[in-house]
Design an enzyme around this catalytic site. Structure first.
Site, PDB file in Angstrom:
ATOM      1  N   PHE A   6       0.807  -1.116  -0.010  1.00 34.23           N
ATOM      2  CA  PHE A   6      -0.063   0.002  -0.100  1.00 34.23           C
ATOM      3  C   PHE A   6       0.965   1.306   0.125  1.00 34.23           C
ATOM      4  O   PHE A   6       1.747   1.465   0.987  1.00 34.23           O
ATOM      5  CB  PHE A   6      -0.853   0.159   1.158  1.00 34.23           C
ATOM      6  CG  PHE A   6      -2.012   1.125   1.258  1.00 34.23           C
ATOM      7  CD1 PHE A   6      -2.843   1.336   0.221  1.00 34.23           C
ATOM      8  CD2 PHE A   6      -1.712   2.116   2.215  1.00 34.23           C
ATOM      9  CE1 PHE A   6      -3.581   2.418   0.185  1.00 34.23           C
ATOM     10  CE2 PHE A   6      -2.783   3.250   2.219  1.00 34.23           C
ATOM     11  CZ  PHE A   6      -3.670   3.366   1.227  1.00 34.23           C
ATOM     12  N   GLY A   7       0.573   1.938  -1.029  1.00 34.08           N
ATOM     13  CA  GLY A   7       1.361   3.402  -1.078  1.00 34.08           C
ATOM     14  C   GLY A   7       0.558   4.512  -0.882  1.00 34.08           C
ATOM     15  O   GLY A   7      -0.778   4.464  -1.438  1.00 34.08           O
ATOM     16  N   TYR A   8       0.985   5.479  -0.058  1.00 32.67           N
ATOM     17  CA  TYR A   8       0.073   6.522   0.286  1.00 32.67           C
ATOM     18  C   TYR A   8       0.896   7.868   0.463  1.00 32.67           C
ATOM     19  O   TYR A   8       0.237   9.023   0.495  1.00 32.67           O
ATOM     20  CB  TYR A   8      -0.560   6.493   1.860  1.00 32.67           C
ATOM     21  CG  TYR A   8       0.433   5.989   2.788  1.00 32.67           C
ATOM     22  CD1 TYR A   8       0.984   7.316   3.579  1.00 32.67           C
ATOM     23  CD2 TYR A   8       1.063   4.765   3.001  1.00 32.67           C
ATOM     24  CE1 TYR A   8       2.041   7.056   4.340  1.00 32.67           C
ATOM     25  CE2 TYR A   8       1.782   4.605   4.103  1.00 32.67           C
ATOM     26  CZ  TYR A   8       2.425   5.444   4.904  1.00 32.67           C
ATOM     27  OH  TYR A   8       3.293   5.126   5.587  1.00 32.67           O
ATOM     28  N   GLY A   9       2.367   7.698   0.373  1.00 38.34           N
ATOM     29  CA  GLY A   9       3.307   8.906   0.284  1.00 38.34           C
ATOM     30  C   GLY A   9       4.086   8.874  -0.762  1.00 38.34           C
ATOM     31  O   GLY A   9       3.732   8.587  -1.872  1.00 38.34           O
ATOM     32  N   SER A  10       5.522   8.789  -0.430  1.00 36.16           N
ATOM     33  CA  SER A  10       6.516   8.820  -1.450  1.00 36.16           C
ATOM     34  C   SER A  10       6.493   7.358  -2.223  1.00 36.16           C
ATOM     35  O   SER A  10       6.874   7.490  -3.280  1.00 36.16           O
ATOM     36  CB  SER A  10       7.960   8.877  -0.646  1.00 36.16           C
ATOM     37  OG  SER A  10       8.001   7.817   0.049  1.00 36.16           O
ATOM     38  N   GLU A  85      12.217   1.651   4.423  1.00 36.53           N
ATOM     39  CA  GLU A  85      10.967   2.061   5.685  1.00 36.53           C
ATOM     40  C   GLU A  85      11.339   1.791   7.178  1.00 36.53           C
ATOM     41  O   GLU A  85      10.691   2.504   7.749  1.00 36.53           O
ATOM     42  CB  GLU A  85       9.680   1.368   5.327  1.00 36.53           C
ATOM     43  CG  GLU A  85       9.250   1.776   3.798  1.00 36.53           C
ATOM     44  CD  GLU A  85       9.018   3.149   3.451  1.00 36.53           C
ATOM     45  OE1 GLU A  85       8.639   3.876   4.198  1.00 36.53           O
ATOM     46  OE2 GLU A  85       9.259   3.404   2.065  1.00 36.53           O
TER      47      GLU A  85
END
Length: 175
Positions: A6-10, A85
């Site tokens: 899941f990607g939500y930022g960079s 991360e």
């Protein structure tokens, strides 16, 4: 079972791998927030920046992207994401269900903020803007992180009022 991230930022603009599939997705009970002090990538220990994290908030939603990882690359992608991360242990690695555009629910590898970590913070938007406008870390200016993320959210048609306000305010501060 396929590995999804899941990607939500960079990760929206720099996933660090070539996804086999990219789908818009919604994660429930979390919101995207500049609630993590960045002392490596977008700031320093002396002058921390801010990066986005998923902050658990019952009833909230976060719209982002689910990336399906090619089966042959799963091990390499997992290793790369952990290196990127989990640099300071401020993120917790979780498997969280997201809902894809077609209604299908898939478990995704997601990085959420550890509220007990010293890098967790809750700051008002003006303080966030001031920090983002001045901070620079090993991966570049904090402004670049904000601008790239905001641009990709806009391109995807994802509304994030806090992000919009921050982008406008940081651009004004940068002038």
């Amino acid at each position: 079972m396929a590995m999804w991230v899941f990607g939500y930022g960079s990760l929206l603009w720099n996933p660090g791998f070539s996804p086999a599939e990219t789908r818009r997705a919604v994660l429930h009970d979390y919101h995207r927030s500049f609630c993590m002090l960045s002392i490596h990538h977008r700031g320093t220990v002396q002058d921390p920046g801010l990066v986005l994290a998923l902050d658990e908030t019952p009833g909230a939603t976060c719209t982002g992207v689910a990336f399906r990882v090619d089966e042959s690359e799963e091990e390499t992608v997992l290793e790369t994401l952990r290196e990127r991360e989990l640099i300071s242990s401020a993120y917790l690695e979780r498997i969280l269900d997201v809902t894809l555009e077609d209604g299908k629910v898939v478990p995704t590898l997601s990085y959420v903020i550890n509220r007990d970590h010293e890098q967790y913070c809750q700051l008002d938007l003006e303080t966030q803007a001031q920090m983002i406008a001045r901070s620079v870390g090993g991966r570049g200016p904090n402004t670049e992180y904000l601008y790239n993320t905001a641009a990709h959210l806009t391109q995807m048609g994802i509304r994030d009022p806090d992000m919009d306000w921050l982008e406008t305010r940081v651009r004004a501060l940068a002038e």
